[in-house]
Design a protein around this motif. Structure first.
Motif, PDB file in Angstrom:
ATOM      1  N   TYR A 170     -16.571   3.269  -6.143  1.00  0.00           N
ATOM      2  CA  TYR A 170     -15.594   2.197  -6.283  1.00  0.00           C
ATOM      3  C   TYR A 170     -15.357   2.127  -7.860  1.00  0.00           C
ATOM      4  O   TYR A 170     -14.404   2.013  -7.782  1.00  0.00           O
ATOM      5  CB  TYR A 170     -16.282   1.050  -5.560  1.00  0.00           C
ATOM      6  N   ALA A 171     -15.844   2.202  -8.498  1.00  0.00           N
ATOM      7  CA  ALA A 171     -15.586   1.967 -10.312  1.00  0.00           C
ATOM      8  C   ALA A 171     -14.500   3.199 -11.191  1.00  0.00           C
ATOM      9  O   ALA A 171     -14.158   3.524 -11.025  1.00  0.00           O
ATOM     10  CB  ALA A 171     -16.541   1.514 -11.051  1.00  0.00           C
ATOM     11  N   LYS A 172     -16.000   4.311 -10.564  1.00  0.00           N
ATOM     12  CA  LYS A 172     -15.821   6.123 -11.611  1.00  0.00           C
ATOM     13  C   LYS A 172     -14.086   6.578 -10.807  1.00  0.00           C
ATOM     14  O   LYS A 172     -13.495   6.696 -11.648  1.00  0.00           O
ATOM     15  CB  LYS A 172     -17.079   6.474 -11.595  1.00  0.00           C
ATOM     16  N   PRO A 173     -14.492   6.275  -9.288  1.00  0.00           N
ATOM     17  CA  PRO A 173     -12.759   7.099  -8.595  1.00  0.00           C
ATOM     18  C   PRO A 173     -12.012   7.109  -9.506  1.00  0.00           C
ATOM     19  O   PRO A 173     -10.698   7.586  -9.918  1.00  0.00           O
ATOM     20  CB  PRO A 173     -13.089   7.201  -7.393  1.00  0.00           C
ATOM     21  N   LEU A 174     -11.199   5.184  -9.546  1.00  0.00           N
ATOM     22  CA  LEU A 174     -10.553   4.520 -10.610  1.00  0.00           C
ATOM     23  C   LEU A 174     -10.537   5.220 -11.372  1.00  0.00           C
ATOM     24  O   LEU A 174      -9.172   5.618 -12.393  1.00  0.00           O
ATOM     25  CB  LEU A 174     -10.423   2.881 -10.481  1.00  0.00           C
ATOM     26  N   ILE A 175     -11.593   4.463 -11.870  1.00  0.00           N
ATOM     27  CA  ILE A 175     -11.315   5.153 -13.669  1.00  0.00           C
ATOM     28  C   ILE A 175     -10.465   6.663 -13.637  1.00  0.00           C
ATOM     29  O   ILE A 175     -10.500   6.880 -15.279  1.00  0.00           O
ATOM     30  CB  ILE A 175     -12.564   4.598 -14.506  1.00  0.00           C
ATOM     31  N   ASP A 176     -11.486   7.307 -13.414  1.00  0.00           N
ATOM     32  CA  ASP A 176     -11.115   8.939 -13.106  1.00  0.00           C
ATOM     33  C   ASP A 176     -10.411   9.260 -12.581  1.00  0.00           C
ATOM     34  O   ASP A 176      -8.826  10.652 -13.425  1.00  0.00           O
ATOM     35  CB  ASP A 176     -11.958   9.918 -12.303  1.00  0.00           C
ATOM     36  N   ALA A 177      -9.715   8.009 -11.837  1.00  0.00           N
ATOM     37  CA  ALA A 177      -7.327   8.675 -11.750  1.00  0.00           C
ATOM     38  C   ALA A 177      -6.767   8.653 -12.879  1.00  0.00           C
ATOM     39  O   ALA A 177      -5.637   8.805 -12.933  1.00  0.00           O
ATOM     40  CB  ALA A 177      -7.930   7.736 -10.134  1.00  0.00           C
ATOM     41  N   VAL A 178      -7.605   6.721 -13.852  1.00  0.00           N
ATOM     42  CA  VAL A 178      -6.368   6.506 -14.471  1.00  0.00           C
ATOM     43  C   VAL A 178      -6.451   7.812 -15.780  1.00  0.00           C
ATOM     44  O   VAL A 178      -5.876   8.125 -16.410  1.00  0.00           O
ATOM     45  CB  VAL A 178      -6.138   5.376 -15.003  1.00  0.00           C
ATOM     46  N   ARG A 179      -7.889   8.308 -15.809  1.00  0.00           N
ATOM     47  CA  ARG A 179      -7.505   9.255 -17.146  1.00  0.00           C
ATOM     48  C   ARG A 179      -7.609  10.058 -17.024  1.00  0.00           C
ATOM     49  O   ARG A 179      -6.272  11.046 -17.506  1.00  0.00           O
ATOM     50  CB  ARG A 179      -9.381  10.032 -16.935  1.00  0.00           C
ATOM     51  N   GLU A 201      -7.455  -2.843  -5.556  1.00  0.00           N
ATOM     52  CA  GLU A 201      -7.471  -2.018  -6.336  1.00  0.00           C
ATOM     53  C   GLU A 201      -6.636  -0.827  -6.059  1.00  0.00           C
ATOM     54  O   GLU A 201      -6.249  -0.811  -7.387  1.00  0.00           O
ATOM     55  CB  GLU A 201      -8.790  -2.364  -7.321  1.00  0.00           C
ATOM     56  N   ALA A 202      -7.134  -0.149  -5.589  1.00  0.00           N
ATOM     57  CA  ALA A 202      -6.838   1.085  -5.320  1.00  0.00           C
ATOM     58  C   ALA A 202      -5.744   0.885  -4.835  1.00  0.00           C
ATOM     59  O   ALA A 202      -5.079   2.149  -5.075  1.00  0.00           O
ATOM     60  CB  ALA A 202      -7.787   1.716  -4.548  1.00  0.00           C
ATOM     61  N   GLN A 203      -5.433   0.342  -3.787  1.00  0.00           N
ATOM     62  CA  GLN A 203      -3.392   0.450  -2.990  1.00  0.00           C
ATOM     63  C   GLN A 203      -3.014  -0.111  -4.530  1.00  0.00           C
ATOM     64  O   GLN A 203      -2.059   0.415  -4.679  1.00  0.00           O
ATOM     65  CB  GLN A 203      -3.872  -0.940  -2.615  1.00  0.00           C
ATOM     66  N   HIS A 204      -3.716  -1.113  -5.050  1.00  0.00           N
ATOM     67  CA  HIS A 204      -2.419  -1.749  -6.366  1.00  0.00           C
ATOM     68  C   HIS A 204      -2.147  -0.268  -7.485  1.00  0.00           C
ATOM     69  O   HIS A 204      -1.310  -0.022  -8.354  1.00  0.00           O
ATOM     70  CB  HIS A 204      -2.816  -2.354  -7.275  1.00  0.00           C
ATOM     71  N   LEU A 205      -3.010   0.359  -7.920  1.00  0.00           N
ATOM     72  CA  LEU A 205      -3.942   1.465  -8.961  1.00  0.00           C
ATOM     73  C   LEU A 205      -2.677   2.492  -7.928  1.00  0.00           C
ATOM     74  O   LEU A 205      -1.751   3.181  -8.875  1.00  0.00           O
ATOM     75  CB  LEU A 205      -5.118   1.829  -9.148  1.00  0.00           C
ATOM     76  N   ALA A 206      -2.887   2.988  -7.504  1.00  0.00           N
ATOM     77  CA  ALA A 206      -1.764   3.953  -6.644  1.00  0.00           C
ATOM     78  C   ALA A 206      -0.163   3.491  -6.852  1.00  0.00           C
ATOM     79  O   ALA A 206       0.275   4.893  -7.684  1.00  0.00           O
ATOM     80  CB  ALA A 206      -1.995   4.449  -5.147  1.00  0.00           C
ATOM     81  N   GLY A 207       0.264   2.957  -6.710  1.00  0.00           N
ATOM     82  CA  GLY A 207       1.436   2.388  -6.717  1.00  0.00           C
ATOM     83  C   GLY A 207       1.847   2.067  -8.410  1.00  0.00           C
ATOM     84  O   GLY A 207       2.801   2.879  -8.855  1.00  0.00           O
ATOM     85  N   ALA A 208       1.133   1.499  -9.308  1.00  0.00           N
ATOM     86  CA  ALA A 208       1.387   1.602 -10.384  1.00  0.00           C
ATOM     87  C   ALA A 208       1.114   2.840 -11.635  1.00  0.00           C
ATOM     88  O   ALA A 208       1.949   3.393 -12.055  1.00  0.00           O
ATOM     89  CB  ALA A 208      -0.037   0.856 -11.225  1.00  0.00           C
ATOM     90  N   LEU A 209       0.012   3.753 -10.979  1.00  0.00           N
ATOM     91  CA  LEU A 209      -0.191   5.585 -11.128  1.00  0.00           C
ATOM     92  C   LEU A 209       1.523   6.124 -10.716  1.00  0.00           C
ATOM     93  O   LEU A 209       1.603   6.761 -11.509  1.00  0.00           O
ATOM     94  CB  LEU A 209      -1.060   6.173 -10.958  1.00  0.00           C
ATOM     95  N   ALA A 210       2.453   5.333  -9.772  1.00  0.00           N
ATOM     96  CA  ALA A 210       3.318   6.536  -9.481  1.00  0.00           C
ATOM     97  C   ALA A 210       4.529   6.228 -10.295  1.00  0.00           C
ATOM     98  O   ALA A 210       4.924   7.219 -10.570  1.00  0.00           O
ATOM     99  CB  ALA A 210       3.611   6.188  -7.918  1.00  0.00           C
TER     100      ALA A 210
END
Length: 214
Positions: free
Chosen positions: A133-142, A71-80
């Motif tokens: 695992y959950a909180k870091p991804l939520i924080d990254a998007v926020r 999920e983190a790998q996919h999210l990194a591309g989406a956030l970029a």
């Protein structure tokens, strides 16, 4: 702990054990899955499973870690992509970001299933996945949305919008919706997916004050 006198664990056996555990934890939950079931799934005995992958709790932690890594790998591309387009078209950037998360969950159905089970108090004795695992991804998007769209952040609760997208996507991937005849339509139904996608994107845009048309 593995016996140091024994040969190192077979990578193939370890991967088969983790794959079986992932499928069983997602389908039946941690509490509903025994080490024996995992062993039977891969044609090994319980002692061999423990040798290759550790205890059931250790195996669960590895399953959750891998779910997070994917999920983190996919999210990194989406956030970029979000960062590169948000200034020019905030609404389109949000559409793409929400769509990317839906796509990830549809392609990796075990991830929302694992988290949905934790929300229902599955594996309650295994502490750590939420904070690690959950909180870091939520924080990254926020933080990405608040940083790129400060005007939006000033007038709405971005974190709750992120949670709303997460809750609804996991719910749809695990439960789907009922059609007019009461038949469940979920991720395998293209029309239901399109309907859900349009609804969730529109909801996210409205929540962030960016319009409502998907």
């Amino acid at each position: 702990m593995p016996d140091p006198k024994q040969p190192p664990p077979s990578d193939d056996s370890r991967e088969r054990v983790i794959a079986a555990a992932t499928a069983l934890f997602a389908e039946h939950g941690y509490d509903g899955t025994s080490t024996r079931q995992i062993a039977n799934q891969v044609g090994l005995n319980v002692a061999t499973v423990a040798y290759h992958a550790g205890s059931k709790a250790e195996l669960y932690q590895e399953v959750m870690r891998r779910a997070y890594a994917a999920e983190a790998q996919h999210l990194a591309g989406a956030l970029a992509a979000f960062h590169s387009s948000a200034a020019a078209d905030a609404a389109e950037a949000v559409r793409s970001l929400v769509g990317a998360y839906i796509d990830f969950c549809l392609a990796n159905a075990h991830v929302p299933a694992l988290w949905m089970r934790r929300w229902l108090s599955d594996a309650a004795e295994v502490i750590g996945p939420e904070a690690e695992y959950a909180k870091p991804l939520i924080d990254a998007v926020r933080e990405a949305v608040e940083g790129a769209l400060p005007d939006v952040a000033a007038r709405t609760d971005v974190e709750m919008t992120v949670w709303t997208v997460l809750w609804m996507t996991h719910g749809f991937c695990c439960s789907g919706v009922l059609d007019k005849d009461g038949v469940r339509r979920g991720p395998g139904d293209a029309q239901a997916v399109d309907r859900f996608r349009a609804h969730l994107v529109g909801l996210a845009l409205r929540e962030l004050g960016l319009g409502g048309a998907p």
